[in-house]
Design an enzyme around this catalytic site. Structure first.
Site, PDB file in Angstrom:
ATOM      1  N   LYS A   1     -41.145  35.678 -73.210  1.00 58.27           N
ATOM      2  CA  LYS A   1     -39.843  35.738 -73.294  1.00 58.27           C
ATOM      3  C   LYS A   1     -38.982  37.165 -73.369  1.00 58.27           C
ATOM      4  O   LYS A   1     -38.306  37.344 -72.497  1.00 58.27           O
ATOM      5  CB  LYS A   1     -39.164  34.814 -74.014  1.00 58.27           C
ATOM      6  CG  LYS A   1     -39.599  33.329 -73.635  1.00 58.27           C
ATOM      7  CD  LYS A   1     -38.742  32.914 -72.477  1.00 58.27           C
ATOM      8  CE  LYS A   1     -39.137  31.357 -72.149  1.00 58.27           C
ATOM      9  NZ  LYS A   1     -38.590  30.885 -70.766  1.00 58.27           N
TER      10      LYS A   1
ATOM     11  N   SER B   1     -35.493  32.882 -75.417  1.00 55.75           N
ATOM     12  CA  SER B   1     -35.694  31.970 -76.590  1.00 55.75           C
ATOM     13  C   SER B   1     -35.144  32.897 -77.660  1.00 55.75           C
ATOM     14  O   SER B   1     -35.513  34.099 -77.659  1.00 55.75           O
ATOM     15  CB  SER B   1     -36.826  31.305 -76.398  1.00 55.75           C
ATOM     16  OG  SER B   1     -37.168  30.840 -78.015  1.00 55.75           O
TER      17      SER B   1
ATOM     18  N   TYR C   1     -45.467  33.367 -76.648  1.00 52.93           N
ATOM     19  CA  TYR C   1     -44.393  32.718 -76.001  1.00 52.93           C
ATOM     20  C   TYR C   1     -43.001  33.574 -76.235  1.00 52.93           C
ATOM     21  O   TYR C   1     -42.549  33.927 -75.317  1.00 52.93           O
ATOM     22  CB  TYR C   1     -44.059  31.317 -76.613  1.00 52.93           C
ATOM     23  CG  TYR C   1     -42.912  30.528 -76.086  1.00 52.93           C
ATOM     24  CD1 TYR C   1     -42.784  30.043 -74.935  1.00 52.93           C
ATOM     25  CD2 TYR C   1     -41.518  30.677 -76.860  1.00 52.93           C
ATOM     26  CE1 TYR C   1     -41.445  29.404 -74.371  1.00 52.93           C
ATOM     27  CE2 TYR C   1     -40.266  29.801 -76.527  1.00 52.93           C
ATOM     28  CZ  TYR C   1     -40.359  29.422 -75.182  1.00 52.93           C
ATOM     29  OH  TYR C   1     -39.184  28.683 -74.771  1.00 52.93           O
TER      30      TYR C   1
END
Lengths: 334, 334
Positions: free
Chosen positions: A159, A131, A155
């Site tokens: 990633k 991402s 998050y």
């Protein structure tokens, strides 16, 4: 070719399967079997041109990834993740799925590869959906291919770690990995999820469906977009690409479209008129504003473009793709 | 102030303790107690101006980091690591110590922080020794503060992941972290370890001790150095610094000295003459050549310099520091 899709019940997973079902291929290569896995049981559509089975799995539970890899899939598409907003709200859950789940997956593949020489034996292609959340403000005007990863969310951290592990396991020859940093997907069909980025789709999707949408940020917010069609295209290309061209740098930002919320709104106006635009209600949300302020706005994805990945042309094309793919080409009577 | 040193039996750990013992301070603040931990039992020197205890620990063993954090150290200096050569030779061992050990440490601190508000309750300073191995070739001529991490070793991968975790746990307010990427330490005293970078010290240390040294690479290899004195200085400064100045970017490359092997050799010649230089034997080692070719050579560490970290002046100063600190100011009769 056997394909394992992790996170198959999610939007991108379902779109990928749908695209594979059209000609029975992934990245131009015939698919003999698709294995679908998700934390909710993925639906197996009727009439697929290849064998297909589904399982309901919680990746970090011991034995789970070992069982999935036991089928020896040739391509593994790893889309499973707790989304940004939820990973920020629930620290343990985010790390458990996004980091531990990915670690266990890579480790199960390494164990299946066993004592084979690097690049030999069981050596699947692993496509990891990363991402743009691996980047954190402040940014240059356009983020280049060598800009560093300083995520401002858990998050994004998870990633970024997945990318590093993918690169190291690939360098060691345990599997043949490629990590692709997806832009924010718009227009995301269906219901809103817990992603903090959800409104970027919502302000198009809801009005195109005759419903109100909440805009929690200012309309001069600029962001980086790809349609579901493009995202699926990236996955096909990732399955097909000669990874020797990647060298040791297995992770790359996908091409996208840089646009402001105002530009989204104008594309909506051109497609569906002022009444559709009037359905967007501006309700500032400081939590979302803060998260989004730490996100990238524009990229120079020279590497991905040279490697043949293709972006959307403009916001009108993104809106049009949604109307065609999700609304049967029809607009609501407003 | 209570200080926990992980990896206290290693060279940098011992030098740090020695420097703390001189005036009883770390980063200018009085130390009440030092807790030493390592996989081999660290020695507790006599006559320290503060309380000191030592334990032999294997960090990933459940309960270990919890016990260490149970003492509620105010500053944690995390130097424990499997070195690059060994982490490359033993995949499992490197990941177990360098990744899992670090994860467990950070998690134990978070648990001790508990439900306290971010930055409150138990909220120690955590100093993480990272490495320039987080970078991988090809490089720009000088690596800047925003260059991306593409490690070409498992060790570098593990350090890069540690940095990401440190930044996220700090952003969340669980602890107050700073990650410092140490240049290659030269002249490293004592016996060679398994680090692939060992020869950079060996070609100075062994001849200054009247012994032969092996040079496994060509003398035009350029590398990035800091003396043990500088490394210890970085740690003191990391304990003292106002981390608000770091913002969300908690990891940074330390300033160093960019020099070639030939420049090392000329500094040796100026300090100890031709006979010392003649003790260096060139025996090319393709494995080490390959690892070293993937390492950085020069940096622009504007950020660290602005934050007050100080590098060595030149290679002569590095050689001189070794002669003073390790050889009592004396050279061997050659």
């Amino acid at each position: 070719m056997k394909v394992l899709i992790l996170g198959a019940a999610g939007m991108v997973g379902r779109k990928l399967l749908e695209s594979m079902s059209r000609d029975g291929k992934l990245g131009g290569k015939p698919v003999s079997e698709a294995l679908l896995s998700d934390v909710v049981l993925p639906q197996v559509p009727d009439g697929l041109p290849f064998a297909c089975s589904a399982s309901q799995d919680d990746l970090p539970v011991p034995g789970t990834v070992e069982r999935l890899i036991g089928a020896r899939p040739d391509v593994i598409v790893h889309l499973a993740a707790i989304v940004s907003g939820e990973a920020e709200a629930d620290f343990d859950k985010g790390y458990r799925i996004n980091l531990e789940g990915t670690q266990r997956l890579f480790e199960a593949i390494r164990q299946a590869h066993g004592d084979a020489r690097p690049g030999e034996g069981y050596y699947p292609r692993v496509i990891f959906s990363s991402s743009i959340a691996v980047f954190g403000a402040p940014f240059p005007e356009r983020i280049g291919d060598e800009f560093f990863n300083t995520p401002l969310t858990s998050y994004g951290t998870q990633k970024a770690i997945g990318e590093l592990l993918l690169a190291d396991y690939s360098r060691r020859g345990f599997f043949d990995g490629i990590g692709i940093r997806l832009p924010t997907i718009a227009v995301r069909p269906g219901k809103p999820n817990k992603a903090a980025s959800g409104f970027f789709s919502g302000i198009l999707r809801e009005p195109l469906n005759g419903q109100e949408a909440i805009l929690p940020v200012s309309d001069d917010v600029r962001h980086w977009f790809a349609s579901p069609r493009s995202a699926v295209g990236f996955l096909h290309h990732s399955a097909a690409i000669d990874t020797a061209r990647l060298g040791a740098r297995r992770n790359l930002s996908m091409p996208g479209l840089s646009a402001t919320v105002a530009e989204e709104i104008e594309a909506l106006r051109r497609a569906a008129g002022d009444k559709a635009v009037a359905l967007i209600k501006h309700q500032p949300d400081p939590v979302i504003e803060k998260i989004v302020a730490g996100w990238p706005r524009d990229f120079d994805t020279a590497r991905a473009l040279e490697l043949g990945f293709v972006a959307d042309r403009d916001m009108d094309a993104i809106v049009q793709a949604h109307i065609e793919d999700e609304l049967g080409g029809k607009l609501p009577a407003l």
